[in-house]
Design a protein around this motif. Structure first.
Motif, mmCIF file in Angstrom:
data_model
loop_
_atom_site.group_PDB
_atom_site.id
_atom_site.type_symbol
_atom_site.label_atom_id
_atom_site.label_comp_id
_atom_site.label_asym_id
_atom_site.label_seq_id
_atom_site.Cartn_x
_atom_site.Cartn_y
_atom_site.Cartn_z
ATOM 1 N N MET A 1 0.942 -15.087 1.219
ATOM 2 C CA MET A 1 1.130 -13.658 1.261
ATOM 3 C C MET A 1 0.103 -13.041 2.208
ATOM 4 S SD MET A 1 1.537 -11.003 -1.867
ATOM 5 C CE MET A 1 -0.076 -10.386 -2.238
ATOM 6 N N ARG A 2 0.540 -12.139 3.031
ATOM 7 C CA ARG A 2 -0.337 -11.487 3.998
ATOM 8 C C ARG A 2 -1.204 -10.438 3.305
ATOM 9 N NH1 ARG A 2 1.387 -8.188 9.432
ATOM 10 N NH2 ARG A 2 -0.739 -7.731 10.028
ATOM 11 N N ARG A 3 -2.449 -10.357 3.726
ATOM 12 C CA ARG A 3 -3.373 -9.347 3.191
ATOM 13 C C ARG A 3 -3.514 -8.216 4.204
ATOM 14 N NH1 ARG A 3 -5.739 -10.259 -1.527
ATOM 15 N NH2 ARG A 3 -5.851 -12.397 -2.231
ATOM 16 N N TYR A 4 -3.594 -7.011 3.685
ATOM 17 C CA TYR A 4 -3.731 -5.825 4.532
ATOM 18 C C TYR A 4 -5.069 -5.160 4.238
ATOM 19 C CZ TYR A 4 1.227 -6.407 5.478
ATOM 20 O OH TYR A 4 2.444 -6.903 5.866
ATOM 21 N N SER A 5 -5.648 -4.607 5.273
ATOM 22 C CA SER A 5 -6.943 -3.941 5.121
ATOM 23 C C SER A 5 -6.782 -2.638 4.343
ATOM 24 C CB SER A 5 -7.540 -3.646 6.497
ATOM 25 O OG SER A 5 -6.796 -2.629 7.143
ATOM 26 N N GLU A 6 -7.890 -2.153 3.830
ATOM 27 C CA GLU A 6 -7.887 -0.873 3.121
ATOM 28 C C GLU A 6 -7.500 0.266 4.060
ATOM 29 O OE1 GLU A 6 -8.088 -0.349 -0.184
ATOM 30 O OE2 GLU A 6 -8.079 -2.538 -0.292
ATOM 31 N N ALA A 7 -7.827 0.124 5.345
ATOM 32 C CA ALA A 7 -7.459 1.155 6.324
ATOM 33 C C ALA A 7 -5.943 1.245 6.465
ATOM 34 C CB ALA A 7 -8.108 0.862 7.675
ATOM 35 N N VAL A 8 -5.268 0.101 6.492
ATOM 36 C CA VAL A 8 -3.807 0.089 6.592
ATOM 37 C C VAL A 8 -3.213 0.719 5.337
ATOM 38 C CG1 VAL A 8 -1.760 -1.405 6.629
ATOM 39 C CG2 VAL A 8 -3.691 -1.890 8.145
ATOM 40 N N LYS A 9 -3.752 0.359 4.173
ATOM 41 C CA LYS A 9 -3.258 0.930 2.923
ATOM 42 C C LYS A 9 -3.473 2.443 2.886
ATOM 43 C CE LYS A 9 -3.784 -3.216 0.094
ATOM 44 N NZ LYS A 9 -4.454 -3.790 -1.092
ATOM 45 N N ALA A 10 -4.602 2.897 3.387
ATOM 46 C CA ALA A 10 -4.873 4.340 3.428
ATOM 47 C C ALA A 10 -3.884 5.049 4.340
ATOM 48 C CB ALA A 10 -6.305 4.590 3.889
#
Length: 98
Positions: A1-10
């Motif tokens: 599963m790919r992980r996304y940065s907190e910046a992308v989530k924001a």
């Protein structure tokens, strides 16, 4: 599963909330993030008490949960602060019945 940065989530959270209110499908297409991942993020944010509407509807079409969350967040604000809060999120205080 790919992980996304907190910046992308924001960025995604910003796109889901007023005044943007983009659909999950549109965000998925634009950013290349699977719709299931986006739905899971939105569900997690809502469980944390964040205002992330279940749809891209205007606040008039929000459900009771979304309105209640906003009421709780704004309970201690004076009229000027409430106006600023609503303006930042792209709706009028009247949508909350204030």
């Amino acid at each position: 599963m790919r992980r996304y940065s907190e910046a992308v989530k924001a960025d995604v959270r910003r796109l889901m909330t007023p005044p943007h209110r983009q659909s999950v499908a549109r965000i998925s297409q634009e950013l290349g993030i699977h719709v299931v991942t986006l739905h899971n993020w939105r569900k997690a944010w809502r469980l944390q008490g964040e205002v992330v509407p279940a749809s891209e509807k205007d606040p008039e079409g929000w459900g009771a949960t979304d309105k209640f969350t906003v009421v709780l967040e704004t309970a201690g604000l004076n009229a000027k602060e409430l106006s600023g809060y609503c303006q930042d999120r792209g709706f009028y205080p009247e949508y909350l019945g204030c």
